[in-house]
Design an enzyme around this catalytic site. Sequence first.
Site, mmCIF file in Angstrom:
data_model
loop_
_atom_site.group_PDB
_atom_site.id
_atom_site.type_symbol
_atom_site.label_atom_id
_atom_site.label_comp_id
_atom_site.label_asym_id
_atom_site.label_seq_id
_atom_site.Cartn_x
_atom_site.Cartn_y
_atom_site.Cartn_z
ATOM 1 N N CYS A 192 0.845 -1.199 0.000
ATOM 2 C CA CYS A 192 0.000 0.000 0.000
ATOM 3 C C CYS A 192 0.877 1.244 0.000
ATOM 4 C CB CYS A 192 -0.947 -0.008 1.193
ATOM 5 S SG CYS A 192 -2.139 1.338 1.133
ATOM 6 N N THR A 500 -26.315 2.788 9.206
ATOM 7 C CA THR A 500 -27.180 2.550 8.047
ATOM 8 C C THR A 500 -27.938 3.825 7.732
ATOM 9 O OG1 THR A 500 -28.972 1.185 7.136
ATOM 10 C CG2 THR A 500 -29.087 1.713 9.485
ATOM 11 N N TYR A 501 -28.263 3.993 6.465
ATOM 12 C CA TYR A 501 -29.061 5.133 6.014
ATOM 13 C C TYR A 501 -30.361 4.631 5.393
ATOM 14 C CZ TYR A 501 -24.458 7.088 6.669
ATOM 15 O OH TYR A 501 -23.244 7.423 7.219
ATOM 16 N N GLU A 577 -22.347 4.607 -0.695
ATOM 17 C CA GLU A 577 -22.532 3.202 -0.339
ATOM 18 C C GLU A 577 -21.286 2.384 -0.657
ATOM 19 O OE1 GLU A 577 -27.312 2.408 -0.788
ATOM 20 O OE2 GLU A 577 -26.127 2.483 -2.614
#
Length: 609
Positions: A192, A500-501, A577
Amino acid sequence: MSKLSPDGVVYFPHLSREDHTIGYFFGLRTDCKKDRELYIEHILKELKLWMDVRDVEEQAEKLLKAHLPSILRLSHECPFEDVQHRFSIFLHDVQRERTVKLPRLVRLGPSAFIPPAEVASLSTANDEVRGLFVDAFLNDCRVSHMVQLMGDHPSYLESFVKTHHFMMRGDGPLPMHWRNYIGTMASARHCCGYLISLQQLEFNEHCQNKVWLQDMADSPKKLQNLSELNKVLAHQPWLVEPAHMEELLKPGENSWSMSELVHAIVVMAHFHALSGFALGCGLNPEVDTSLGHTWEEPAMPEWSVSDAETISPSSSVNTLVGGDGGGPSPSQINGVPTIESTSPPCGGVSPLMHDMSDMMTYSASPPSPVPTNEASQEKLVREMFEQMNLVRGGADSTLTVEDFQEQFESESLLSCELEPPPLQTGGRAQCPYPEWIERFVDDREFSHEDFAMRGEYSGVTSFRYFDYSWEGHGFSLINRLYSDVGVLLDDKFKCVSNMTYNTFGDKSNVDTTPIRRAVWNYIHCIKGIFHDDYAYSEVNRLLPRPFKSYIKTVTCFPERVGFLDFFNCLRAFKHSEQVHINILLMEARFQAELLYALRALNRYITISS
């Protein structure tokens, strides 16, 4: 901070040093505009002085080259408009006068996978998010790309920033530069470059012994001894044993204390998981790291915008900042010179930028064999939504723990069938690691092997979460040995578990609990952790094969994630998302590694007492 000398002149005690490029700008870490203006004036005055004497003073030239990339970063990525404005004007004037060669941006925006317009702006009108960006800047003198990408999830971002800052800059048994070095070692296991370059920048801020960064063999033996645990924890955590702890804790010149070891374990697990997030979301290098800017003149790209648009209408720098995209000229953003598009997100690069692109990401993989058209993507999401409605009632009440165990073993075997995309080595077929990363990697051939196919280690049984859980065991041990971090980690795990939405693709008012639980438990399944209250049949019903393949790649082989893997699998989801999914993957892996390490440490304590 600035001080007033007896004669009333503003005095800045920080010495201008080539190896303190971050610390040089720490005077900007204040929400007092007047103080910032004073420090900006000091910086600009000193920069102009260096420019005037650089022809006769070699050190001035070095200082300019060391500090200009940070000026470039702050002109683009600072939550304080006065800082952005003043540094943008300075760079614009220098460019116009052609007095000094300036660095140029390599990539625009925090992510190569997500268009900048879809990422929360540093000048966002959302007071909560803007406040979090300001807090991040006041802590680290930067709003990192990973923080910017998390801006759509403020509750999680707040928890993440607190935890990351505490483990890397807060109270703890390890010196600051050791934390940065351990973060470098951990990030190197997954190639990375984003995290390695950032940690090395911060290492140089805390320590002048740059020889450590030349080769791990030049670092203290005590740090080198972490290499084995780092390797196993990153790729096959089920092999972590009390013997690993005993080797590090045994009395001697290079022995670790219990609290030091726990701190190191937290940092290693954090950066292993964070590597997955960085590579899974295609984070662009920070502008002021060696990978984020170039001193070369822009070159003509070998690919066309029309070619890029067949992959993604918003994936290329060229499309984002110029041409038909309606943005500013590719040669100037906010009045500041940038590099023109040099590489598409999934392949060919100009000769000028080939090596840099190679360092930035080892993920130019060919498309995964999954549907790429809109209809197929929408069908995939629709099927997932339908399955969520079917499983929401809960598991069959007649199922026993033995049934769940059988489903777990079956799912473990199925996960073995998911092959990661091939690794593109940029001409280094024998080794995926470039030299500047390879120096931090011990036993580079060691990598993930599926838990279900553990061969000679078949005696290693699955990890029963009920026998050693985070809530019942890990939390108390880690909080006892590394004060306060357990509370921060627990808050973060709870936050991501409940986040959560109630949206799913283009659908709203959706209870996403079943799919969030399936993703979390599937990652634990891949890592050999068995939840004996979960029906693993739900994993197959809720997670289509392409989605499971992406999850496994990000969790186990993040260095192989390419733009097309991201795009083909997550295309039908909103950008927020897509980030949410990657946050979930990161935290599930983080907890899995912590559980294995803490269980081994707990067993060592029991044996030795």
